[in-house]
Design a protein around this motif. Structure first.
Motif: not given
Length: 210
Positions: A8-10, A13, A70-71, A94-96, A99, A116, A123
């Motif tokens: 999971d990206t969030v 990070w 994202v973090s 804050q953005h992923d 998405n 990443s 992506e």
């Protein structure tokens, strides 16, 4: 340091930043300074702002900055860094980026080392295409990324690092609407975790929208 075993990206990070009190030096990226120091300020979008050094540097030079990460942990440190420097007015979001993406167009879109290990296939290309869409007419897209692993790495990960040609192909730019002002591979000093001397190659693209 406990490795993160998710995809999971969030989560990745957040774990990355929470494992350390501070990750980065607090200084702006050297190629941002090299490419943008002489550019007249306007509006700027800083993608993957981390602990805020690039965003603060831009704001100190009169840029109106929207800074994205994202973090939330990284953004908290970025806000604190800005406060320590007496810098106000940065729009921290804050953005992923896979998405959601900030709205608007900007005179500068800054994308430094958007790599990443948990990114899905293609992506990064999709994010950089959205970054290009966010550049206002007459504005600049600055993309800096790693071109190779440090010379002291004995067993580098099997992760592809795209060339500038691959990045440009992935952007799908219309040649009549864009000019590539800088397309360069640069060697820079990059010491290892135990102070080992070494170098690393980075890719630099500075592209102007007509």
């Amino acid at each position: 340091m406990t490795p993160y075993d998710g995809d999971d990206t969030v989560g990745y990070w957040e774990h990355f930043y929470q494992e350390r009190e501070r990750v980065w030096s607090g200084l702006p990226n050297v190629f941002l300074v090299r490419e943008i120091e002489s550019v007249s300020p306007g509006s700027a979008l800083d993608l993957g702002c981390a602990e805020g050094a690039d965003a603060v540097w831009l704001a100190q030079r009169g840029w109106r900055v929207t800074a994205i990460d994202v973090s939330e942990t990284a953004l908290g440190r970025a806000r604190a860094h800005a406060a320590d420097e007496g810098v106000t007015g940065i729009d921290w979001q804050q953005h992923d980026l896979a998405n959601s993406f900030p709205e608007g167009q900007f005179d500068l879109v800054n994308a430094q080392y958007l790599h990443s290990p948990v990114a899905q296939a293609d992506e990064r290309e999709k994010i950089l295409r959205r970054a290009a869409d966010a550049v206002a007419p007459g504005g600049l897209l600055l993309i800096v990324g790693h071109a190779g692993w440090p010379t002291w790495v004995q067993d580098p990960p099997n992760i592809h690092l795209p060339t500038t040609a691959e990045v440009l192909a992935g952007l799908h730019l219309t040649p009549t609407e864009w000019t590539v002002e800088v397309d360069e591979v640069v060697d820079r000093e990059h010491a290892g975790p135990e102070g080992e001397p070494g170098t690393r190659q980075d890719n630099i693209l500075r592209i102007r929208r007509h």
